[in-house]
Design an enzyme around this catalytic site. Structure first.
Site, PDB file in Angstrom:
ATOM      1  N   ARG A  18       0.895  -1.159   0.011  1.00 13.55           N
ATOM      2  CA  ARG A  18       0.031  -0.040  -0.081  1.00 13.55           C
ATOM      3  C   ARG A  18       0.778   1.210  -0.117  1.00 13.55           C
ATOM      4  O   ARG A  18       1.635   1.513   0.855  1.00 13.55           O
ATOM      5  CB  ARG A  18      -0.874   0.021   1.261  1.00 13.55           C
ATOM      6  N   THR A  31      -0.847   7.486  -1.046  1.00 13.99           N
ATOM      7  CA  THR A  31      -2.255   7.412  -1.591  1.00 13.99           C
ATOM      8  C   THR A  31      -3.163   6.545  -1.202  1.00 13.99           C
ATOM      9  O   THR A  31      -4.544   6.380  -1.334  1.00 13.99           O
ATOM     10  CB  THR A  31      -1.990   7.145  -3.144  1.00 13.99           C
ATOM     11  N   ASP A  41      -1.964  -4.055  12.595  1.00 13.11           N
ATOM     12  CA  ASP A  41      -1.234  -4.420  11.306  1.00 13.11           C
ATOM     13  C   ASP A  41      -1.037  -5.799  11.466  1.00 13.11           C
ATOM     14  O   ASP A  41      -0.206  -6.518  12.105  1.00 13.11           O
ATOM     15  CB  ASP A  41       0.065  -3.668  11.210  1.00 13.11           C
ATOM     16  N   ASP A  75       2.630  -7.144  10.546  1.00 10.91           N
ATOM     17  CA  ASP A  75       3.566  -7.222  11.692  1.00 10.91           C
ATOM     18  C   ASP A  75       3.348  -7.993  12.990  1.00 10.91           C
ATOM     19  O   ASP A  75       4.258  -8.462  13.307  1.00 10.91           O
ATOM     20  CB  ASP A  75       3.434  -5.564  12.071  1.00 10.91           C
TER      21      ASP A  75
END
Length: 209
Positions: free
Chosen positions: A104, A108, A200, A203
């Site tokens: 990602r 943006t 996340d 992670d």
């Protein structure tokens, strides 16, 4: 319009609670994601076609059902999707595994494809794309498109947690792709994270906080 299947089995919901908990360490998090993937795979394979064959039990001959041999492909979205692959393979060990790599863009929030490798017989397989999170939906939309442009015709998307926005975006872009999810959460925050979510997933799976 695609169908959204919320799999609310008690075992899945129980394990999802500990997956969400910020105090759950990497080892336990990884094991829980694997276990929930197996439980969800049970549901996502519910419509696999069967055929009747004749077998011989220790008592007598009998007609019984077996899978028709429909080819299955599992495609994790790298990297977090890797945490769900083994869980699905426990139920479908003959499935082949492809990979789609997307990251990602931090500015943006749009996904960028950097890798794609699928089984050679794409057109003959039913595919299950796996990723723990369906947040903005950008990665899922692009991963599905990546499979379609390579010839895939029957695709399902499986994740642990989705946002309403992500579900809507996938349904708009790919109305022929059903979504299987353990929970649909409240919303996305300004950073594009699911609230309350689980943080996340990549992670937490790989210990790279």
């Amino acid at each position: 319009m695609s169908i959204v299947h919320v799999i609310d089995h008690p075992l899945i919901q129980h394990k999802l609670t500990y997956i969400r908990d910020k105090h759950t360490g990497t080892k336990d998090f990884r094991e829980l994601v694997d276990e929930v993937a197996t439980l969800m795979a049970f549901e996502i394979t519910r419509d696999m076609p069967l055929e009747e064959i004749e077998i011989e039990t220790p008592v007598s001959k009998a007609k019984s059902k077996t899978l028709t041999g429909k080819k299955i492909g599992i495609v994790p979205i790298l990297r977090a999707g890797l945490g769900m692959v083994d869980g699905v393979l426990k139920l479908i060990p003959a499935a082949k595994v492809g990979h789609v790599g997307l990251y990602r863009d931090p500015k943006t929030l749009k996904p960028v494809e950097y890798y794609a490798k699928l089984p050679s017989d794409v057109e003959e397989r039913d595919f299950i794309i796996v990723d723990p999170m369906l947040a903005t939906g950008g990665s899922a939309v692009d991963a599905i498109e990546s499979l379609k442009k390579r010839g895939a015709k029957n695709i399902k998307f499986m994740c642990l947690i989705a946002s309403p926005e992500g579900v809507e975006n996938v349904q708009k872009a790919h109305p022929d792709v059903d979504i299987y999810v353990a929970a649909i959460d409240e919303k996305l925050n300004e950073m594009g994270y699911i609230v309350p979510g689980l943080g996340d997933a990549g992670d937490r799976l790989f210990g790279t906080k």
